[in-house]
Design a protein around this motif. Structure first.
Motif, PDB file in Angstrom:
ATOM      1  N   GLU A 287       0.532  -1.348   0.277  1.00 60.63           N
ATOM      2  CA  GLU A 287      -0.185  -0.060   0.062  1.00 60.63           C
ATOM      3  C   GLU A 287       0.898   1.547   0.193  1.00 60.63           C
ATOM      4  O   GLU A 287       0.410   2.162  -0.583  1.00 60.63           O
ATOM      5  CB  GLU A 287      -0.981   0.142   1.495  1.00 60.63           C
ATOM      6  CG  GLU A 287      -2.227  -1.415   0.966  1.00 60.63           C
ATOM      7  CD  GLU A 287      -2.946  -1.418   2.316  1.00 60.63           C
ATOM      8  OE1 GLU A 287      -2.665  -0.846   3.210  1.00 60.63           O
ATOM      9  OE2 GLU A 287      -4.076  -1.545   2.795  1.00 60.63           O
TER      10      GLU A 287
ATOM     11  N   GLY B 124       1.185   3.965  -3.010  1.00 60.71           N
ATOM     12  CA  GLY B 124       1.392   5.676  -3.156  1.00 60.71           C
ATOM     13  C   GLY B 124       2.217   6.395  -3.098  1.00 60.71           C
ATOM     14  O   GLY B 124       2.189   7.443  -3.763  1.00 60.71           O
TER      15      GLY B 124
ATOM     16  N   PRO C 142       2.788   7.126  -7.845  1.00 62.57           N
ATOM     17  CA  PRO C 142       1.522   7.343  -8.506  1.00 62.57           C
ATOM     18  C   PRO C 142       1.450   7.167  -9.777  1.00 62.57           C
ATOM     19  O   PRO C 142       2.261   8.245  -9.944  1.00 62.57           O
ATOM     20  CB  PRO C 142       0.604   8.321  -7.095  1.00 62.57           C
ATOM     21  CG  PRO C 142       2.308   9.555  -7.596  1.00 62.57           C
ATOM     22  CD  PRO C 142       3.022   7.995  -6.845  1.00 62.57           C
TER      23      PRO C 142
END
Length: 380
Positions: A116, A120, A123
């Motif tokens: 995760e 992030g 992107p």
């Protein structure tokens, strides 16, 4: 064993009574060539990245990342490396060992949070996660079933790449914290274990490295002035101190804090080593501590060599099959190859390399380099 047996593996391994040896399938490749790719190895103490452009390795990076202090450390390390990258639409592939740190509730939680976080931090980029025997997966494809295959699978990438390039040999990755020892035969990795637990049992994973390992974890005794003496079970010194004193630790690999937070000089390292046997340090006694360091080096090398001999005893490799050395401590692998009368091959020599734009080499960050090429068919 969790991995499926592929083909006919005649090797019988004795260390795990219930586990036959397993030939891991070559890591799956993507269906088309990716010109620009970054391979990431997310560790618990360092983040490593290897960059391929037009089929050639052009840069290798390592940043300290004490992940046990929080995911902000991963953000800092990744962003530092990203700032070094050209403004290119890279594809990214990641592997990891950082899920083991005690920041996370368990390994599954660590895998999930690292994926995760990386998603992030990158992107809009194409991101693939290495799942060992299951190949590469998009984050959207990953669920609870995949976490155990993703966790600490970076050794699968390095050894698989080496096996595809040279077919037969003993792959030894001696890094800052751990050492991986894998048999390669007929283009496959003969692995007795898959998880860290299984590989610690089989001694394909030896938890010793040349930077972060505490001296007290390498040996309980050493030689000082011709006498055997017990070492204090105190975090007074690390193996980085040993290899600074022997002159073998490259400054660019020396990214971990010292045990006492003091400087990383030869004299400061010798002082920390002297504390291991309850002595004060005097500069005119430096030769004494150089001999002390050489003895501890010998004891660590013996431990790794025994692991190599165990693997070689399980399968009859041809005498000209090399030891393939990877990791920042591969100078020890080169010495072991000499001791065993086998050829030595540096992992860096397995890669097409352009002019490297950074100080690190592909062998320094073997899993990151392997990931970049396994996901890229330019060299397949």
């Amino acid at each position: 064993m969790q991995a499926n047996i592929i083909g006919n593996c005649s090797l019988r391994c004795s260390t795990l009574e219930t586990a036959p040896c397993v030939a891991l399938p070559p890591a799956s490749l993507q269906s088309s060539c990716i010109d620009e790719v970054v391979g990431w190895d997310i560790g618990g103490a360092h983040v490593k990245a290897a960059v391929i452009s037009a089929g050639n390795m052009i840069a290798v990076y390592q940043q300290p990342c004490p992940l046990w202090k929080g995911l902000a450390q991963l953000t800092i390390a990744v962003n530092t490396i990203v700032q070094e990258l050209a403004e290119v639409n890279y594809h990214h592939a990641i592997t990891m060992t950082g899920e083991l740190v005690d920041l996370f509730d368990n390994r599954d939680d660590g895998v999930k949070q690292i994926i995760e976080t990386m998603t992030g931090l990158l992107p809009g980029c194409e991101l693939l996660v290495f799942a060992g025997r299951e190949g590469f997966l998009k984050p959207s494809q990953i669920d609870d079933r995949h976490y155990s295959s993703i966790a600490s699978a970076n050794w699968v990438a390095s050894a698989s790449y080496a096996a595809q390039k040279i077919n037969n040999g003993l792959f030894v990755d001696c890094g800052s914290t751990t050492t991986d020892i894998l048999l390669l035969n007929d283009g496959q990795v003969l692995a007795e274990g898959y998880t860290d637990y299984q590989r610690l049992l089989s001694e394909e994973l030896i938890y010793t490295g040349i930077v972060r390992t505490a001296v007290m974890a390498v040996t309980r005794t050493a030689l000082d002035q011709g006498k055997k003496i017990g070492l204090m079970a105190e975090y007074f010194a690390t193996m980085a101190d040993v290899y600074r004193v022997t002159g073998e630790l490259n400054d660019i690999h020396d990214q971990t804090d010292t045990a006492d937070g003091a400087e990383k000089t030869i004299l400061a390292s010798a002082r920390r080593l002297s504390r291991m046997i309850g002595c004060d340090f005097y500069a005119d006694e430096l030769p004494r501590w150089q001999r002390f360091a050489e003895n501890i080096r010998f004891l660590q090398l013996q431990q790794i060599q025994r692991g190599c001999e165990l693997r070689l005893s399980q399968y009859e490799l041809l005498p000209n099959s090399p030891l393939i050395g990877a990791g920042v401590g591969r100078f020890l692998v080169k010495q072991i190859a000499l001791n065993l009368g086998r050829p030595y091959l540096d992992f860096s020599d397995l890669f097409p390399v352009a002019a490297i734009l950074s100080d690190m080499t592909t062998a320094d960050c073997a899993p990151a380099a392997a990931i970049a090429y396994l996901v890229n068919r330019a060299d397949s």
